[in-house]
Design a protein around this motif. Structure first.
Motif, PDB file in Angstrom:
ATOM      1  N   ARG A   1       0.831  -1.214   0.000  1.00 30.57           N
ATOM      2  CA  ARG A   1       0.000   0.000   0.000  1.00 30.57           C
ATOM      3  C   ARG A   1       0.864   1.263   0.000  1.00 30.57           C
ATOM      4  N   SER A   2       1.935   1.248   0.779  1.00 28.25           N
ATOM      5  CA  SER A   2       2.827   2.414   0.832  1.00 28.25           C
ATOM      6  C   SER A   2       3.488   2.662  -0.516  1.00 28.25           C
ATOM      7  N   GLU A   3       3.907   1.567  -1.176  1.00 33.50           N
ATOM      8  CA  GLU A   3       4.512   1.692  -2.503  1.00 33.50           C
ATOM      9  C   GLU A   3       3.510   2.271  -3.494  1.00 33.50           C
ATOM     10  N   ALA A   4       2.261   1.820  -3.407  1.00 30.25           N
ATOM     11  CA  ALA A   4       1.229   2.321  -4.310  1.00 30.25           C
ATOM     12  C   ALA A   4       0.992   3.810  -4.094  1.00 30.25           C
ATOM     13  N   LEU A   5       0.940   4.224  -2.841  1.00 31.62           N
ATOM     14  CA  LEU A   5       0.719   5.643  -2.544  1.00 31.62           C
ATOM     15  C   LEU A   5       1.880   6.501  -3.045  1.00 31.62           C
ATOM     16  N   SER A   6       3.101   5.979  -2.962  1.00 29.32           N
ATOM     17  CA  SER A   6       4.258   6.714  -3.479  1.00 29.32           C
ATOM     18  C   SER A   6       4.150   6.910  -4.983  1.00 29.32           C
ATOM     19  N   VAL A   7       3.707   5.868  -5.691  1.00 25.19           N
ATOM     20  CA  VAL A   7       3.528   5.965  -7.144  1.00 25.19           C
ATOM     21  C   VAL A   7       2.488   7.028  -7.474  1.00 25.19           C
ATOM     22  N   ILE A   8       1.405   7.050  -6.715  1.00 26.01           N
ATOM     23  CA  ILE A   8       0.311   7.995  -6.973  1.00 26.01           C
ATOM     24  C   ILE A   8       0.727   9.423  -6.653  1.00 26.01           C
ATOM     25  N   ARG A   9       1.351   9.617  -5.505  1.00 26.61           N
ATOM     26  CA  ARG A   9       1.626  10.972  -5.021  1.00 26.61           C
ATOM     27  C   ARG A   9       2.796  11.650  -5.737  1.00 26.61           C
ATOM     28  N   ASN A  10       3.732  10.848  -6.241  1.00 26.52           N
ATOM     29  CA  ASN A  10       4.942  11.442  -6.814  1.00 26.52           C
ATOM     30  C   ASN A  10       4.883  11.646  -8.321  1.00 26.52           C
ATOM     31  N   ARG A  11       3.775  11.354  -8.949  1.00 28.85           N
ATOM     32  CA  ARG A  11       3.676  11.495 -10.402  1.00 28.85           C
ATOM     33  C   ARG A  11       3.458  12.952 -10.784  1.00 28.85           C
ATOM     34  N   LYS A  12       3.857  13.273 -12.006  1.00 34.11           N
ATOM     35  CA  LYS A  12       3.488  14.557 -12.618  1.00 34.11           C
ATOM     36  C   LYS A  12       2.822  14.240 -13.948  1.00 34.11           C
ATOM     37  N   GLY A  13       1.624  13.685 -13.853  1.00 31.12           N
ATOM     38  CA  GLY A  13       0.895  13.258 -15.032  1.00 31.12           C
ATOM     39  C   GLY A  13      -0.120  12.202 -14.648  1.00 31.12           C
ATOM     40  N   ARG A  14      -0.553  11.416 -15.628  1.00 28.70           N
ATOM     41  CA  ARG A  14      -1.561  10.387 -15.395  1.00 28.70           C
ATOM     42  C   ARG A  14      -1.030   9.307 -14.456  1.00 28.70           C
ATOM     43  N   THR A  15      -1.906   8.800 -13.591  1.00 27.60           N
ATOM     44  CA  THR A  15      -1.522   7.713 -12.699  1.00 27.60           C
ATOM     45  C   THR A  15      -1.390   6.405 -13.475  1.00 27.60           C
ATOM     46  N   PRO A  16      -0.265   5.713 -13.347  1.00 29.73           N
ATOM     47  CA  PRO A  16      -0.134   4.410 -14.003  1.00 29.73           C
ATOM     48  C   PRO A  16      -1.053   3.387 -13.334  1.00 29.73           C
ATOM     49  N   HIS A  17      -1.254   2.246 -14.007  1.00 28.91           N
ATOM     50  CA  HIS A  17      -1.872   1.115 -13.325  1.00 28.91           C
ATOM     51  C   HIS A  17      -0.982   0.752 -12.133  1.00 28.91           C
ATOM     52  N   VAL A  18      -1.591   0.508 -10.980  1.00 29.86           N
ATOM     53  CA  VAL A  18      -0.848   0.112  -9.787  1.00 29.86           C
ATOM     54  C   VAL A  18      -1.468  -1.174  -9.265  1.00 29.86           C
ATOM     55  N   VAL A  19      -0.748  -2.292  -9.393  1.00 30.09           N
ATOM     56  CA  VAL A  19      -1.317  -3.600  -9.065  1.00 30.09           C
ATOM     57  C   VAL A  19      -0.338  -4.423  -8.236  1.00 30.09           C
ATOM     58  N   VAL A  20      -0.891  -5.464  -7.612  1.00 31.54           N
ATOM     59  CA  VAL A  20      -0.080  -6.416  -6.845  1.00 31.54           C
ATOM     60  C   VAL A  20      -0.377  -7.814  -7.359  1.00 31.54           C
TER      61      VAL A  20
ATOM     62  N   LYS B   1     -14.855  -7.542  -7.108  1.00 30.02           N
ATOM     63  CA  LYS B   1     -13.903  -7.019  -8.098  1.00 30.02           C
ATOM     64  C   LYS B   1     -12.634  -6.446  -7.463  1.00 30.02           C
ATOM     65  N   ARG B   2     -12.124  -7.202  -6.461  1.00 34.84           N
ATOM     66  CA  ARG B   2     -10.872  -6.794  -5.827  1.00 34.84           C
ATOM     67  C   ARG B   2      -9.769  -7.839  -5.999  1.00 34.84           C
ATOM     68  N   LEU B   3     -10.131  -9.035  -6.498  1.00 29.90           N
ATOM     69  CA  LEU B   3      -9.148 -10.102  -6.658  1.00 29.90           C
ATOM     70  C   LEU B   3      -9.412 -10.824  -7.968  1.00 29.90           C
ATOM     71  N   ARG B   4      -8.355 -10.967  -8.775  1.00 31.31           N
ATOM     72  CA  ARG B   4      -8.452 -11.657 -10.058  1.00 31.31           C
ATOM     73  C   ARG B   4      -7.274 -12.600 -10.230  1.00 31.31           C
ATOM     74  N   ASP B   5      -7.336 -13.390 -11.288  1.00 30.22           N
ATOM     75  CA  ASP B   5      -6.271 -14.348 -11.582  1.00 30.22           C
ATOM     76  C   ASP B   5      -5.166 -13.679 -12.396  1.00 30.22           C
ATOM     77  N   ILE B   6      -3.970 -14.234 -12.316  1.00 31.66           N
ATOM     78  CA  ILE B   6      -2.831 -13.725 -13.080  1.00 31.66           C
ATOM     79  C   ILE B   6      -3.158 -13.614 -14.569  1.00 31.66           C
ATOM     80  N   ALA B   7      -3.994 -14.512 -15.081  1.00 35.39           N
ATOM     81  CA  ALA B   7      -4.320 -14.496 -16.508  1.00 35.39           C
ATOM     82  C   ALA B   7      -5.093 -13.258 -16.916  1.00 35.39           C
ATOM     83  N   ASP B   8      -5.705 -12.570 -15.949  1.00 31.95           N
ATOM     84  CA  ASP B   8      -6.460 -11.349 -16.241  1.00 31.95           C
ATOM     85  C   ASP B   8      -5.568 -10.103 -16.315  1.00 31.95           C
ATOM     86  N   LEU B   9      -4.328 -10.230 -15.817  1.00 31.92           N
ATOM     87  CA  LEU B   9      -3.496  -9.055 -15.622  1.00 31.92           C
ATOM     88  C   LEU B   9      -3.254  -8.255 -16.903  1.00 31.92           C
ATOM     89  N   SER B  10      -2.743  -8.892 -17.937  1.00 32.62           N
ATOM     90  CA  SER B  10      -2.392  -8.145 -19.144  1.00 32.62           C
ATOM     91  C   SER B  10      -3.621  -7.597 -19.854  1.00 32.62           C
TER      92      SER B  10
END
Length: 286
Positions: free
Chosen positions: A199-218, A272-281
């Protein structure tokens, strides 16, 4: 009958994990199980048997984590660039988790300013006491898209010229830096600290961007529904949590006969909070 690319890629992904990361000890404990928790042992063993795991010695945590990162990287590399009918582009997938000392995202848009910030902190250490590590973004896997040359942008119609579109980073004429499309955090197992780290890593990605938020997944191999829920429940920090073997996990939890664990897992999936690896791409192509 022709086998779908995602089906084959999922099989290859599991095959890579069976080469050392996912094994079963002589005591019948799968390597992604919490040995002190009976339900974790039973669920993990059910999944390991379903995937064909052999008997072996459990790798140290860091080694298993590295193998998991590598397998996830190879899966995304094999699948994401094939999604051009859904998401055209020139894609690169990088596993950067083994080099935590470097701010990898600073090489790409919209995070290039982090390089300047890191250099400023080196020059003035008092800034570090103010900022802490809030500017540090160290993902495991990064998916980037290359900027497009004008001849590609203008292929179907004249969209840009020298008078317009002179600041957008998708245009190679304006920037030669790849653009971060997705950040993937890989957690072979989840303990309470690892869930919070994600969660902390995700928040860093969101807060430190200067543009559109990337997909952030685990992506995780955690077998216990309650621990998956500690990361997947709620919205805001993460786009989605992906399990390395979700159908096998659901079968294992249902076979366990624990109504609470089964209800929790089905809530994560139907919610809609958990999916299989095959759904990722496929999701990254949105």
């Amino acid at each position: 009958m022709t086998e779908a690319l995602l089906t084959k890629a999922r099989q290859d992904f599991h095959r890579a994990l069976l080469d050392g990361a996912l094994v079963v000890s002589s005591e019948g404990i799968a390597s992604n199980a919490d040995g002190s928790q009976a339900s974790s042992r039973k669920i993990a063993l059910h999944i390991a048997r379903a995937l064909g795991a052999a008997e072996g010695v459990k790798l140290p945590g860091q080694s298993a984590g590295s193998k998991f990162e590598k397998a996830v990287t190879e899966f995304v590399t094999a699948t994401m660039p094939t999604m051009t009918t859904l998401r055209p582009g020139s894609w690169t997938v990088r596993n950067v988790g083994g080099s935590r000392g470097e701010y990898h995202l600073a090489h790409f848009e919209p995070y290039t300013h982090l390089d300047d910030l890191a250099n400023a902190i080196k020059q003035d250490r008092t800034l570090e006491s103010v900022l802490g590590n809030s500017y540090s973004v160290s993902p495991d896997v990064v998916v980037t898209r290359a900027p497009e040359p004008d001849d590609v942008i203008n292929r179907d119609a004249l969209l840009v010229d020298s008078d317009a579109g002179n600041m957008s980073i998708i245009r190679a004429a304006n920037s030669d830096r790849d653009i971060v499309h997705a950040v993937v955090s890989c957690k072979w197992t989840l303990r309470s600290d690892r869930a919070q780290n994600a969660r902390s890593e995700a928040l860093s990605v969101i807060r430190n961007r200067k543009g559109r938020t990337p997909h952030v997944v685990v992506v995780t191999g955690e077998p216990t529904p309650s621990r998956l829920a500690s990361l997947a429940l709620g919205t805001g920090d993460l786009d989605m949590v992906y399990h390395f073997a979700l159908p096998e996990l659901m079968d294992a939890v249902d076979a366990l006969g624990n109504d609470e664990a089964s209800a929790m897992l089905h809530t994560l999936v139907s919610g809609k909070r958990l999916r299989d690896i095959a759904d990722l791409s496929l999701d990254l192509a949105v």
